[in-house]
Design a protein around this motif. Structure first.
Motif, PDB file in Angstrom:
ATOM      1  N   ARG A 485      37.634  31.870  36.738  1.00 18.11           N
ATOM      2  CA  ARG A 485      36.196  32.129  36.618  1.00 18.11           C
ATOM      3  C   ARG A 485      35.867  33.520  37.147  1.00 18.11           C
ATOM      4  O   ARG A 485      36.391  33.952  38.174  1.00 18.11           O
ATOM      5  CB  ARG A 485      35.404  31.093  37.430  1.00 18.11           C
ATOM      6  CG  ARG A 485      35.688  29.639  37.079  1.00 18.11           C
ATOM      7  CD  ARG A 485      35.058  29.265  35.745  1.00 18.11           C
ATOM      8  NE  ARG A 485      33.604  29.369  35.793  1.00 18.11           N
ATOM      9  CZ  ARG A 485      32.808  28.404  36.236  1.00 18.11           C
ATOM     10  NH1 ARG A 485      33.312  27.257  36.680  1.00 18.11           N
ATOM     11  NH2 ARG A 485      31.489  28.550  36.221  1.00 18.11           N
ATOM     12  N   GLU A 486      34.971  34.200  36.451  1.00 17.14           N
ATOM     13  CA  GLU A 486      34.457  35.479  36.933  1.00 17.14           C
ATOM     14  C   GLU A 486      32.993  35.360  37.338  1.00 17.14           C
ATOM     15  O   GLU A 486      32.418  36.306  37.877  1.00 17.14           O
ATOM     16  CB  GLU A 486      34.628  36.552  35.860  1.00 17.14           C
ATOM     17  CG  GLU A 486      36.100  36.887  35.617  1.00 17.14           C
ATOM     18  CD  GLU A 486      36.305  37.765  34.412  1.00 17.14           C
ATOM     19  OE1 GLU A 486      35.309  38.039  33.699  1.00 17.14           O
ATOM     20  OE2 GLU A 486      37.450  38.181  34.162  1.00 17.14           O
ATOM     21  N   GLN A 487      32.416  34.218  37.072  1.00 12.70           N
ATOM     22  CA  GLN A 487      31.052  33.938  37.517  1.00 12.70           C
ATOM     23  C   GLN A 487      30.963  32.447  37.818  1.00 12.70           C
ATOM     24  O   GLN A 487      31.485  31.622  37.068  1.00 12.70           O
ATOM     25  CB  GLN A 487      30.034  34.319  36.441  1.00 12.70           C
ATOM     26  CG  GLN A 487      28.593  34.160  36.892  1.00 12.70           C
ATOM     27  CD  GLN A 487      27.614  34.601  35.802  1.00 12.70           C
ATOM     28  OE1 GLN A 487      27.379  33.882  34.835  1.00 12.70           O
ATOM     29  NE2 GLN A 487      27.050  35.783  35.978  1.00 12.70           N
ATOM     30  N   ASP A 524      38.029  43.005  44.093  1.00 10.43           N
ATOM     31  CA  ASP A 524      36.919  42.984  43.142  1.00 10.43           C
ATOM     32  C   ASP A 524      35.626  43.439  43.810  1.00 10.43           C
ATOM     33  O   ASP A 524      35.463  43.352  45.036  1.00 10.43           O
ATOM     34  CB  ASP A 524      36.703  41.557  42.617  1.00 10.43           C
ATOM     35  CG  ASP A 524      37.701  41.166  41.552  1.00 10.43           C
ATOM     36  OD1 ASP A 524      38.157  42.047  40.809  1.00 10.43           O
ATOM     37  OD2 ASP A 524      38.030  39.959  41.481  1.00 10.43           O
ATOM     38  N   GLY A 526      31.144  43.227  42.866  1.00  3.33           N
ATOM     39  CA  GLY A 526      30.219  42.453  42.039  1.00  3.33           C
ATOM     40  C   GLY A 526      28.942  42.129  42.768  1.00  3.33           C
ATOM     41  O   GLY A 526      28.467  42.930  43.596  1.00  3.33           O
ATOM     42  N   SER A 571      29.058  36.769  40.893  1.00  2.00           N
ATOM     43  CA  SER A 571      29.494  37.380  39.631  1.00  2.00           C
ATOM     44  C   SER A 571      30.394  38.575  39.917  1.00  2.00           C
ATOM     45  O   SER A 571      29.997  39.517  40.614  1.00  2.00           O
ATOM     46  CB  SER A 571      28.286  37.855  38.815  1.00  2.00           C
ATOM     47  OG  SER A 571      27.382  36.793  38.586  1.00  2.00           O
ATOM     48  N   ASP A 573      32.208  42.019  38.874  1.00  2.00           N
ATOM     49  CA  ASP A 573      31.953  43.128  37.953  1.00  2.00           C
ATOM     50  C   ASP A 573      33.007  43.058  36.854  1.00  2.00           C
ATOM     51  O   ASP A 573      34.157  43.491  37.037  1.00  2.00           O
ATOM     52  CB  ASP A 573      32.035  44.462  38.714  1.00  2.00           C
ATOM     53  CG  ASP A 573      31.731  45.663  37.837  1.00  2.00           C
ATOM     54  OD1 ASP A 573      31.875  45.567  36.607  1.00  2.00           O
ATOM     55  OD2 ASP A 573      31.374  46.719  38.397  1.00  2.00           O
ATOM     56  N   ARG A 574      32.643  42.531  35.709  1.00  4.73           N
ATOM     57  CA  ARG A 574      33.587  42.233  34.637  1.00  4.73           C
ATOM     58  C   ARG A 574      34.231  43.492  34.073  1.00  4.73           C
ATOM     59  O   ARG A 574      35.443  43.525  33.793  1.00  4.73           O
ATOM     60  CB  ARG A 574      32.879  41.452  33.523  1.00  4.73           C
ATOM     61  CG  ARG A 574      33.722  41.231  32.274  1.00  4.73           C
ATOM     62  CD  ARG A 574      35.000  40.470  32.584  1.00  4.73           C
ATOM     63  NE  ARG A 574      35.918  40.460  31.451  1.00  4.73           N
ATOM     64  CZ  ARG A 574      37.224  40.357  31.544  1.00  4.73           C
ATOM     65  NH1 ARG A 574      37.800  40.281  32.723  1.00  4.73           N
ATOM     66  NH2 ARG A 574      37.990  40.334  30.476  1.00  4.73           N
ATOM     67  N   ARG A 577      36.777  44.678  36.614  1.00  4.61           N
ATOM     68  CA  ARG A 577      37.893  43.722  36.682  1.00  4.61           C
ATOM     69  C   ARG A 577      38.805  43.870  35.464  1.00  4.61           C
ATOM     70  O   ARG A 577      40.027  43.819  35.575  1.00  4.61           O
ATOM     71  CB  ARG A 577      37.361  42.294  36.801  1.00  4.61           C
ATOM     72  CG  ARG A 577      38.363  41.174  36.477  1.00  4.61           C
ATOM     73  CD  ARG A 577      39.313  40.869  37.595  1.00  4.61           C
ATOM     74  NE  ARG A 577      38.761  39.968  38.568  1.00  4.61           N
ATOM     75  CZ  ARG A 577      38.824  38.637  38.517  1.00  4.61           C
ATOM     76  NH1 ARG A 577      39.414  38.041  37.500  1.00  4.61           N
ATOM     77  NH2 ARG A 577      38.308  37.915  39.491  1.00  4.61           N
ATOM     78  N   GLN A 578      38.208  44.056  34.281  1.00  9.44           N
ATOM     79  CA  GLN A 578      39.012  44.151  33.062  1.00  9.44           C
ATOM     80  C   GLN A 578      39.954  45.352  33.120  1.00  9.44           C
ATOM     81  O   GLN A 578      41.118  45.271  32.712  1.00  9.44           O
ATOM     82  CB  GLN A 578      38.085  44.266  31.854  1.00  9.44           C
ATOM     83  CG  GLN A 578      38.794  44.148  30.509  1.00  9.44           C
ATOM     84  CD  GLN A 578      37.808  44.150  29.359  1.00  9.44           C
ATOM     85  OE1 GLN A 578      36.825  44.895  29.374  1.00  9.44           O
ATOM     86  NE2 GLN A 578      38.051  43.305  28.358  1.00  9.44           N
TER      87      GLN A 578
END
Length: 902
Positions: A485-487, A524, A526, A571, A573-574, A577-578
Motif C-alpha cells: 500500500r502507498e496510501q 519515503d 509524503g 500517503s 509521495d508516489r 517512490r516510483q
C-alpha cells in the motif's frame, strides 16, 4: 639462601611469564564454557544494521538487542572474544598505552546469573586460572548519587571472595555507570578491577582513586584497569527516573592486551608478546628496535597497532576510501606508511609485509585473516605506495603554500586541513616540515576545521539517535504495509515533539506505508492528513527504522494539531517512490550485468538508492575498460526492455541459499528473509521497494565508473525521467557544438580530438624547444664546474619548459660531471623562480639536497625542501636567481668541510 616465600614468588612469576596472549584468549573461553556459557564467535568489525557507529567498538555490541529486549537470546549466557576498533584514539597511538585495534574478552548474562557469580568467576579466573597474585588487584564500585545508591552489594561480594575493604573504593557515575544506550532503557553500576604495579610507580593516594593522579591528571601509572563488570539492574525511564529491571543482566569487558600486560607483569601493552612479531619484522627491515630512541619507539608502536588494524579491517571487507570506515582504513595505512617510509626507511612493500605478520600471528584463531591474506597484502601495499606518491606531491603543494607566507605568519589551518582531509597528507608531516623551516601552523584554525568536520558527523548521528529514542520503552504495535500500500487509512499510536526542531514531530502509525532508510534506499516522504481534525496535515520528511516499527519525522503544515489516537490518511509521495523503485530494481539489474561482463568476482559493497540517481559500489580487483562498461550498459538496457516481471517473497535463509540468492558480505540475516527476483536472471535478498516489471525502470544511463579504493569501484547511474532529462540536455549541447564547429553531429568527437591534438603539439613543441636550449647549456655548465674539497660544484641558470625539464637537465649535468657532484640549477618558469639541487648519493653523509635548497630559498624568496639527493625550491622572484646561485659554492664549502672534519 632463598626463603620459601621468595621461591614461591619467583616460581609464580616464571609461570606467569610463560603464559602468552593466545593462551589467555583460549583459557577465557574455556573457563566460561565450562560454566555453561555458549561460545559466540566475534562479530565483524563492520557493525550489523547500526548506522550510529562506524565500527564495532565493544564486545557487547552484537548482544545489544538482547539487553534492550528487542530480540530473545538463543542462550541465557554467552562468552566471546570480540575484535574491536576505536577511532577517537588514532592520533594518540604512538605513546605507550593507546590503541585503535584491540580484543575484548567478555562474558554475558541475559536474565540468568548476576553479581555474585560474575564477581566470583572474575576473581577465580584472574587469580587461579591466570595466576595473578591477589595482593596485586584492587577494585572499584559505584559510589552512589541522588539517583541510585552506593553499590554495597558489589562491595560485600568482593570482600567475600577475599578483597580487603581498603582496596575497594567508590567512583561516581561518570566513571562507574553504564547506559542507557539512548534516552531510556537498561543501565546500571559498574565495578572495575585494577592491576597494581607497586607503590614506587604511584602518583598519589590510591585509597582516594587509582584512576587519577594527585592533580587530577588521568592515568596513575601504578594501576592498570584490566576488567570492567557492568551490572544491568535498572531501567531508566524517559523522565530520568530509575526502576529495577525485571530481568537483570551482566556485561563484562576485559581487554586482552591489558590483561596480558598484567599477567606478564610489564608496564605497557606494547611490552607484551602481542606486538613482538611486528617489532621483530620492523627491525629486520629498518635496523631499528624498540628502546633505541623515543622518536623511533613512537614510530614502531604506530606500526605495531596499525598493522593489526589494517589487516583485520581488510579481512572484514573494508577497503580504503574517502568516507566512513573506508577513510579510517586509508588513514591508518597512510599513518603507518608515514612512520615507516619517512621515519624508518621502510618501503611501502614492507609495510604490506608487516600486515602479513599479523596474519601469521593471529590466523589460527581468526581464520578470516588467512582467507584474506592475498587481499590484505595487496591492498595495504597498493595504498602504502599511493601514500608515498601523495607524500611527495603533498610536499610540493605545501612548499607552494609556504612560499606565499609573509614573514612571521603561520600556515593557515584551513590549508593544513585541506592537505589532511582531501589529499591525505598527515598534519604531523605538515608540522614537521614547518618546524624544519622555522615556521609554525595555525593550530587553532586547524582544530576549528577538524571540529567542524566532527560536528557535521555528530549531528547526523544525533538526529538518528533522537528519532530511535523517541518511543523507546513505549508499548504499541505498528505494522509496515509499504510493500502493498502507498496510501492507507490508519491511526497515530505514538507522537512526540522533536526537541531539536520546533514544529516537527516524531510519529508512529498503526499501519505505516512509509519505507524507512535501509539497505541503501532512502526513506519515503509524503503526507499524513487528519480524518478527525479539519484541515490538519503533517508533511513526512523522514522515516527511521527502530526495531519492529518505523519512526516518522514530520512537520506540521496546517491545522490545529494531532494527538495519539487520531484517525489519519497516510500517503506516500508516489512520484518520488516510483523513481526510487526504478533505481532500486536497476541496482539489481546492474549487479547482474557487472557479474556477467566482469565475472563472478564482482560483489556489491554498498549502494545509494534515491529518487535522483543510484550509486553502486562493487569490489573488483581488475581494471574495468570502457568497452566492458559499454557492455554492462547494453546488458542492462536489454533486460529492462525485455520487461521481465519483478517478484518478491519471504522464505527461510537456508532455502534462499539453496535458490542461489545473492547476499551481502558482512550482513547479518534472520531466519526469515525477503527475496527479490527479476524473472530468470537476478535473485537477491533485499528489503527495499521495487517496480513490478523491469520496463518500469525506463531509460538507463551510466554516468561514471571510478576507482574508489584499492579494489573498490563506484558506478553512478540515472534511470527513468532523470535519465531522459540528462540525455535530452546532452543531445542539445552536442547539437550546439556541431553548429559552433561547423561539422555534422556524428563528426563532433573527431573535430574536438583534432583541436586537442593541435594544442598538444603546440605545447610539446614549446617544451622541446626549451629543453633543447637547456641541453645546449649543459656543455658550458659541465666545463664551468668548480672543485670544492674534492666535490665538483655546478651552479647555473638555464632555460626550461617546466620542472620536469629542469630536473632532466640537472640529471644530464650530474651524469656528465661524474663522481661526487653538487648540481644546482635555476630557471624562470612562468614568472616564478624554480631551483633544483641534484646531488651524488655519496655526499649524503656530508650535505643533503633538502638542507641546501632550504638555505638557498631564503635568498630566492620562496620555500623548498626534499630528500638527501634531490630537492626543489620555488615560488621566488626570478630577479634573485643570480644572487641565489652565487651562494651555492660557499654553502657547499662550509657543509663539505665541516662534514669532513666530523
Amino acid at each position: 639462601m632463598r626463603t620459601e616465600r621468595e621461591a614461591d614468588a619467583q616460581d609464580q612469576t616464571k609461570r606467569r611469564d610463560e603464559i602468552q596472549s593466545q593462551e589467555i584468549r583460549r583459557k577465557f573461553l574455556d573457563f566460561f564454557e565450562k560454566r555453561g556459557h555458549r561460545v559466540y564467535p566475534g562479530s565483524s568489525l563492520i557493525p550489523h544494521n547500526d548506522p550510529t557507529v562506524l565500527l564495532t567498538t565493544a564486545g557487547m555490541q552484537q548482544f545489544i538487542t538482547y539487553f534492550t529486549g528487542e530480540d530473545s537470546p538463543p542462550s541465557p549466557t554467552a562468552v566471546s572474544v570480540q575484535k574491536c576498533f576505536r577511532t577517537p584514539d588514532i592520533e594518540d597511538v604512538g605513546d605507550q598505552s593507546h590503541l585503535t585495534f584491540f580484543e575484548m574478552l567478555g562474558n554475558f548474562s541475559f536474565g540468568d546469573y548476576f553479581k555474585k557469580e560474575a564477581i566470583a568467576w572474575a576473581w577465580e579466573f584472574l587469580t587461579q586460572t591466570l595466576g595473578i597474585p591477589e595482593e596485586k588487584l584492587w577494585v572499584t564500585i559505584f559510589s552512589g548519587d541522588e539517583d541510585a545508591p552506593e553499590d554495597l552489594e558489589a562491595k560485600r561480594l568482593w570482600m567475600d571472595v577475599g578483597v580487603p575493604e581498603h582496596k575497594i573504593f567508590g567512583l561516581p557515575k561518570s566513571e562507574n555507570w553504564w547506559g542507557p544506550p539512548g534516552e531510556s532503557g537498561p543501565c546500571g553500576p559498574c565495578s572495575e578491577v585494577y592491576y597494581d604495579y607497586g607503590e614506587e610507580f604511584s602518583n598519589g593516594d590510591p585509597s582516594e582513586d587509582p584512576k587519577f593522579g594527585p592533580g587530577g591528571e588521568a592515568g596513575d601509572p601504578r594501576f592498570l584497569e584490566i576488567w570492567n563488570l557492568v551490572f544491568n539492574q535498572y531501567e531508566q525511564r524517559r523522565d530520568g527516573t530509575l526502576v529495577p529491571l525485571a530481568k537483570t543482566g551482566i556485561d563484562t569487558g576485559m581487554g586482552l592486551e591489558r590483561v596480558t600486560a598484567a599477567v606478564q607483569n610489564v608496564m605497557y601493552v606494547y611490552d607484551t608478546d602481542v606486538y613482538t612479531p611486528v617489532f621483530t619484522k620492523a627491525k629486520e627491515f629498518s635496523g631499528v628496535g624498540l628502546g633505541d630512541s623515543e622518536g623511533t619507539d613512537r614510530s614502531l608502536r604506530i606500526l605495531a597497532d596499525h598493522a593489526r588494524g589494517m589487516a583485520f579491517l581488510v579481512a572484514d571487507g573494508v577497503r580504503p576510501g574517502n568516507q566512513g570506515r573506508e577513510y579510517v582504513l586509508r588513514r591508518i595505512i597512510r599513518r603507518a606508511t608515514r612512520e615507516a617510509y619517512v621515519r624508518l626507511g621502510i618501503s611501502a612493500a614492507q609495510v604490506s609485509s608487516l600486515a602479513g605478520v599479523v596474519v601469521d600471528r593471529m590466523g589460527d584463531f581468526y581464520t578470516e585473516l588467512v582467507a584474506a591474506r592475498s587481499d590484505i597484502e595487496r591492498i595495504v601495499g597498493e595504498e602504502a605506495a599511493r601514500f608515498v606518491e601523495i607524500y611527495h606531491s603533498g610536499t610540493e603543494l605545501l612548499d607552494r603554500e609556504i612560499a606565499k607566507l609573509a614573514e612571521g605568519k603561520k600556515l593557515s589551518g584551513e590549508v593544513a586541513f585541506l592537505l589532511h582531509d582531501t589529499y591525505g597528507f598527515p598534519v604531523e608531516v605538515t608540522r614537521d616540515v614547518l618546524e624544519e623551516r622555522g615556521l609554525a601552523l595555525d593550530e587553532a584554525g586547524f582544530q576549528a576545521a577538524m571540529e567542524g568536520q566532527r560536528e557535521r558527523a555528530r549531528s547526523a548521528v544525533q538526529g538518528y539517535d533522537r528519532a530511535v529514542a523517541a518511543f523507546r520503552g513505549a508499548e504499541f504495535t505498528s505494522r509496515f504495509v509499504g510493500y502493498e500500500r502507498e496510501q492507507i487509512e490508519t491511526r497515530i499510536v505514538a507522537l512526540e515533539e522533536a526537541p531539536d526542531a520546533p514544529g516537527e514531530f516524531y510519529v508512529a502509525l498503526a499501519e505505516n506505508p512509509f519505507y524507512a532508510t535501509g539497505g541503501g534506499q532512502v526513506a519515503d516522504k509524503g503526507w499524513i492528513a487528519s480524518m478527525s481534525r479539519d484541515g490538519g496535515q503533517l508533511v513526512v520528511l523522514d522515516a527511521v527504522p527502530a526495531g519492529d516499527y518505523q519512526v516518522l519525522r514530520a512537520r506540521l503544515e496546517n491545522g490545529g494539531g494531532f494527538a495519539v489516537g487520531d484517525d489519519v490518511l497516510a500517503s506516500v509521495d508516489r512520484v518520488r517512490r516510483q523513481q526510487i523503485e526504478a533505481n532500486h530494481t536497476a541496482t539489481h539489474i546492474l549487479h547482474w550485468a557487472l557479474r556477467t561482463v566482469l565475472g563472478k568476482e564482482v560483489h556489491q559493497a554498498g549502494s545509494y538508492v534515491g529518487p535522483d540517481r543510484l550509486r553502486f559500489d562493487y569490489r573488483y580487483s581488475g581494471r574495468v575498460t570502457e568497452e566492458e562498461l559499454q557492455q554492462v550498459q547494453e546488458q542492462c538496457l536489454l533486460k529492462i526492455t525485455e520487461n521481465q516481471p519483478v517478484r518478491y517473497f519471504t522464505t527461510t535463509i537456508d532455502e534462499a541459499r539453496n535458490l542461489g540468492a545473492m547476499m551481502l558480505f558482512g550482513e547479518k540475516y534472520g531466519d526469515l528473509v525477503r527475496v527479490v527476483e527479476v524473472n530468470g536472471f537476478s535473485r537477491e535478498l533485499c528489503a527495499g521497494t521495487h517496480v513490478r516489471a523491469s520496463a518500469e525502470v525506463g531509460a538507463f544511463k551510466i554516468l561514471s565508473n571510478r576507482k574508489h579504493g584499492a579494489d573498490l569501484y563506484r558506478i553512478e547511474v540515472l534511470t527513468g525521467r532523470e535519465a531522459l532529462d540528462y540525455l535530452t540536455r546532452a543531445a542539445e549541447k552536442a547539437e550546439r557544438l556541431s553548429e559552433v564547429l561547423r561539422v555534422e553531429l556524428d563528426d563532433v568527437v573527431g573535430a574536438v580530438q583534432g583541436l586537442q591534438g593541435e594544442v598538444r603539439e603546440s605545447r610539446d613543441s614549446a617544451r622541446e624547444q626549451a629543453l633543447r636550449k637547456g641541453m645546449e647549456d649543459v656543455g658550458a655548465l659541465v666545463a664551468g664546474a668548480e672543485s670544492v674539497d674534492g666535490v665538483k660544484v655546478v651552479a647555473g641558470r638555464v632555460v626550461a619548459g617546466d620542472v620536469k625539464g629542469l630536473r632532466q637537465v640537472s640529471d644530464d649535468v650530474k651524469n656528465r660531471v661524474g663522481g661526487p657532484a653538487v648540481v644546482v640549477l635555476a630557471a624562470d618558469l612562468g614568472g616564478k623562480a624554480v631551483l633544483i639541487a641534484n646531488l651524488h648519493e655519496s655526499l649524503s653523509d656530508r650535505i643533503r639536497a633538502g638542507d641546501l635548497v632550504r638555505e638557498l630559498s631564503s635568498t630566492l624568496g620562496g620555500g623548498g625542501g626534499g630528500g638527501p639527493t634531490m630537492a626543489q625550491a620555488g615560488g621566488g622572484d626570478p630577479s634573485a636567481i643570480e644572487q641565489t646561485l652565487a651562494r651555492v659554492r660557499g654553502i657547499v664549502a662550509g657543509r663539505v668541510s665541516s662534514g669532513a672534519d666530523g
